[in-house]
Design an enzyme around this catalytic site. Structure first.
Site, PDB file in Angstrom:
ATOM      1  N   HIS A 371      -3.964   6.940   2.255  1.00  0.00           N
ATOM      2  CA  HIS A 371      -4.095   5.573   1.745  1.00  0.00           C
ATOM      3  C   HIS A 371      -3.949   4.568   2.891  1.00  0.00           C
ATOM      4  CE1 HIS A 371      -3.782   1.997  -0.514  1.00  0.00           C
ATOM      5  NE2 HIS A 371      -2.511   2.070  -0.895  1.00  0.00           N
ATOM      6  N   CYS A 401      -3.436  -0.608  -7.557  1.00  0.00           N
ATOM      7  CA  CYS A 401      -2.158  -1.296  -7.734  1.00  0.00           C
ATOM      8  C   CYS A 401      -1.913  -2.112  -6.470  1.00  0.00           C
ATOM      9  CB  CYS A 401      -1.031  -0.311  -7.966  1.00  0.00           C
ATOM     10  SG  CYS A 401      -0.762   0.857  -6.627  1.00  0.00           S
ATOM     11  N   GLY A 403       1.005  -4.355  -4.160  1.00  0.00           N
ATOM     12  CA  GLY A 403       2.385  -4.723  -3.892  1.00  0.00           C
ATOM     13  C   GLY A 403       2.697  -6.126  -4.373  1.00  0.00           C
TER      14      GLY A 403
END
Length: 417
Positions: A371, A401, A403
């Site tokens: 990632h 998603c 942070g």
């Protein structure tokens, strides 16, 4: 061309009632993808790109964009780079594009929406084209995690910290994974079994050569850490897949995020990785005029917010929001690229949204492949389109998603069925 323009006019007079029909309809003003490529993904600090800085990564991939697209670089009006960790990314993309052969009339910028930065870059370029600000643009995502991460160097301003959710934005990503596991009872076994399947799928895909059409070879200089000797190597394969990974092996790995919890670890969390991806966009009419291959149609993307302490489940908020806007359902989706930042969030999103697991990350995800933060949002489009072509499927959904508690989702139509 005249027929398509007539169809476009008719569609405005009598818009399609069915959301799926509207999405798959072809119009001259559609924003289409004519090239979608990526570098191999390599292990940060010890892999093939450990001695190649961010600007080098971007430069190498831009050279391949020119080579693979056969498009005159003079026609590209803007390049947007998604990147998380490097505040100098805008400098790097501007210099790299000039060095790679783009003219000084091509503009450049960087964008940071954490892990969805690559998808955000695609959205920004698509929106510019749709609004008529530019005709052709290139969206990229790139990250050199060898150079470091995005950890905060200081606490927030003291008055900000009076708000608990603002304070939660400081939680390390591993802690937020443990929060998801505890809050929603995603057990260690569920996470390890999910991760095992991600590794199995990546191994199968790599052995079968499924990644070959999406990866472009990259020549780099690599220094031996012991002798200091440098040699030129050609990188062609992802370094993340761990062949033969078993649930039993993963179940023995020590938790990585104590004292926050004991369910997440290096084997069921995304790998720390270097890599880059690129997506070339223009209107359908322009692509046809230039004789460019049309790989897919960009439909839409959206973002949604949620509590920062459970940031990983962002896709469970963003995906329904996007599907509702487009008047389609999960059953209409053929291939899903879901960011595996942590197995906890992937398991939650699959269960909560009732996603058919056989459609999700068919080639493995970030747990098995890696990632590179700013890269993954664009990499998912590259990988997902390639998988759609292999399966002869049409609708691709990507989701990230983010942070600090956000989620992002995008929809692409494969046109090479």
């Amino acid at each position: 061309m005249a027929t398509e323009r007539l169809n476009s006019i008719l569609s405005h007079i009598s818009p399609a009632k069915n959301g799926l029909a509207a999405i798959t309809q072809k119009n001259p003003d559609d924003i289409v993808i004519t090239l979608a490529i990526r570098t191999p993904l390599t292990k940060a600090k010890k892999g093939g790109f450990k001695d190649t800085p961010l600007d080098g990564l971007v430069f190498k991939l831009l050279q391949q964009v020119i080579n693979k697209s056969k498009l005159d670089p003079q026609l590209v009006e803007d390049i947007c780079l998604g990147n998380v960790s490097d505040a100098k990314a805008a400098y790097y993309v501007r210099a790299a594009m000039l060095g790679a052969g783009f003219p000084n009339t091509t503009a450049g910028s960087s964008v940071n929406r954490f892990c969805s930065s690559g998808l955000k870059a695609v959205q920004d370029i698509a929106n510019q084209i749709s609004m008529g600000n530019i005709e052709i643009g290139l969206a990229m995502g790139a990250e050199s995690m060898t150079a470091g991460g995005d950890r905060l160097e200081r606490p927030f301003f003291d008055e900000i910290l009076r708000n608990q959710e603002a304070c939660d934005c400081m939680q390390p990503m591993g802690q937020t994974s443990e929060n998801v596991g505890k809050d929603f009872n995603i057990t260690r076994e569920q996470q390890d079994r999910y991760a095992t399947e991600s590794y199995r799928r990546a191994e199968e895909a790599q052995k079968a050569g499924w990644f070959d059409e999406e990866i472009v070879p990259i020549n780099v200089r690599v220094k031996d850490p012991k002798t200091g000797e440098e040699k030129t190597v050609t990188l062609t394969k992802d370094e993340g897949p761990r062949y033969g990974t078993t649930y039993e092996a993963l179940s023995k790995i020590r938790p990585a995020f104590l004292p926050h919890g004991d369910r997440s670890h290096g084997g069921n969390s995304s790998q720390v990785t270097d890599g880059a991806a690129a997506v070339l966009l223009m209107k359908r009419s322009r692509a046809e005029e230039l004789g460019q291959p049309i790989l897919g149609k960009y439909v839409a993307a959206t973002v949604a917010g949620l509590a920062p302490r459970i940031m990983g489940i962002g896709p469970s908020i963003a995906i329904p929001k996007l599907l509702t806007k487009l008047n389609i359902g999960i059953d209409d989706i053929d291939v899903i690229e879901l960011n595996e930042a942590f197995a906890s969030m992937a398991v939650y999103c699959i269960n909560e949204l009732k996603l058919p697991h056989e459609k999700v990350n068919v080639r493995g995800g970030a747990i098995a492949l890696g990632h590179p933060l700013g890269c993954t949002g664009a990499r998912q489009i590259v990988t997902g389109l390639a998988e759609c072509r292999r399966q002869k499927k049409k609708i691709l959904l990507t989701s990230m998603c983010i942070g600090t508690g956000q989620g992002m989702a995008g929809l692409i139509v494969n046109e090479q069925v």
